[in-house]
Design an enzyme around this catalytic site. Structure first.
Site, PDB file in Angstrom:
ATOM      1  CG  ASP A   1     -11.723  -5.159 -21.339  1.00 14.65           C
ATOM      2  OD1 ASP A   1     -11.422  -5.430 -22.528  1.00 14.65           O
ATOM      3  OD2 ASP A   1     -13.099  -5.172 -20.975  1.00 14.65           O
TER       4      ASP A   1
ATOM      5  CB  CYS B   1      -0.950   0.046   1.318  1.00 18.33           C
ATOM      6  SG  CYS B   1      -0.428   0.378   2.703  1.00 18.33           S
ATOM      7  CB  THR B   2       0.123   4.875   0.473  1.00 18.10           C
ATOM      8  OG1 THR B   2      -0.673   4.713  -0.373  1.00 18.10           O
ATOM      9  CG2 THR B   2       0.987   5.978   0.452  1.00 18.10           C
ATOM     10  N   GLY B   3       1.691   3.714   2.781  1.00 19.94           N
ATOM     11  CA  GLY B   3       2.529   4.052   4.131  1.00 19.94           C
ATOM     12  C   GLY B   3       2.925   2.762   4.900  1.00 19.94           C
ATOM     13  CG  ASN B   4       3.907  -1.775   5.257  1.00 18.91           C
ATOM     14  OD1 ASN B   4       5.172  -2.042   6.125  1.00 18.91           O
ATOM     15  ND2 ASN B   4       3.334  -2.444   5.040  1.00 18.91           N
ATOM     16  CB  THR B   5       0.833   2.547   8.952  1.00  9.89           C
ATOM     17  OG1 THR B   5       0.338   3.650   8.470  1.00  9.89           O
ATOM     18  CG2 THR B   5       2.251   3.039   9.112  1.00  9.89           C
ATOM     19  CB  CYS B   6      -3.754   1.678   7.200  1.00 13.15           C
ATOM     20  SG  CYS B   6      -3.580   3.226   8.120  1.00 13.15           S
ATOM     21  NE  ARG B   7      -4.897   1.576   1.879  1.00 12.41           N
ATOM     22  CZ  ARG B   7      -4.875   2.334   0.860  1.00 12.41           C
ATOM     23  NH1 ARG B   7      -5.765   2.181  -0.289  1.00 12.41           N
ATOM     24  NH2 ARG B   7      -4.039   3.498   0.659  1.00 12.41           N
TER      25      ARG B   7
END
Length: 193
Positions: free
Chosen positions: A119, A8-14
């Site tokens: 697609d 993910c982005t910050g590797n602290t949530c998702r």
């Protein structure tokens, strides 16, 4: 043994929730796999967010370690890279083109619909060509712009919603979304040893 990297982005949530949930699924099903997570813009060493940690604790899920910034070593280690959003997938393809063939959004990997795959592949190709044209200052053909717009409109949402800064209920909803995608993605793919 399969090596799977959640991104993910910050590797602290998702992605840490996805890492913990996939590890839990693998343990419950006896599926041999190693799972890690990283963030495309993470600061290494940060703890998992409080609401993500609470969500996992409520599900009796073992918490992952601290955040890791995505690097070439992670990309090379992984057999499969599953991102939380299409933009994470594209960031990996731009930084590590050799990893494009093993990188999917979690929802994309979970769907793996025969009708959907061509697609999505065409959309990825056109997006990459657009980025190259922009970087080189060259025009991007109008018919390709129209096709990319059409494919984007028709494509299902392949992103896991970002709970960052939200209340606990938003994190719990995110964890459910991740868990459902994991069940769809790996439920029929028991891979031992």
């Amino acid at each position: 043994m399969r090596r799977i990297l959640m991104v993910c982005t910050g590797n602290t949530c998702r992605s840490p929730m996805a890492e913990a949930l996939l590890r839990d699924w693998a343990a419950r099903t006896g599926t041999a796999m190693e799972v890690r997570s990283a963030g495309v813009a993470a600061q290494s060493g940060m703890p998992i967010s409080a609401n993500a940690a609470e969500t996992l604790k409520r599900g009796n899920i073992v918490l992952p370690g601290t955040s890791t910034r995505l690097d070439r070593e992670d990309v090379d280690w992984a057999d499969l890279i599953l991102t939380m959003t299409t933009s994470h997938k594209r960031a990996i393809a731009e930084r590590y083109p050799q990893a494009a063939a093993k990188t999917y959004t979690l929802k994309e990997y979970a769907s793996q619909s025969e009708a959907l795959v061509p697609d999505l592949q065409e959309m990825d190709r056109l997006h990459a060509e657009l980025q190259v044209a922009l970087a080189l200052g060259k025009p991007f053909p109008e018919q390709d712009k129209r096709r990319l717009t059409d494919l984007s409109r028709r494509a299902p949402d392949m992103d896991i919603a970002d709970p960052y800064g939200g209340p606990l209920a938003v994190y719990e909803a995110c964890a459910r979304e991740i868990r459902e995608a994991i069940e769809r993605a790996f439920g029929g793919r028991h891979e031992s040893n």
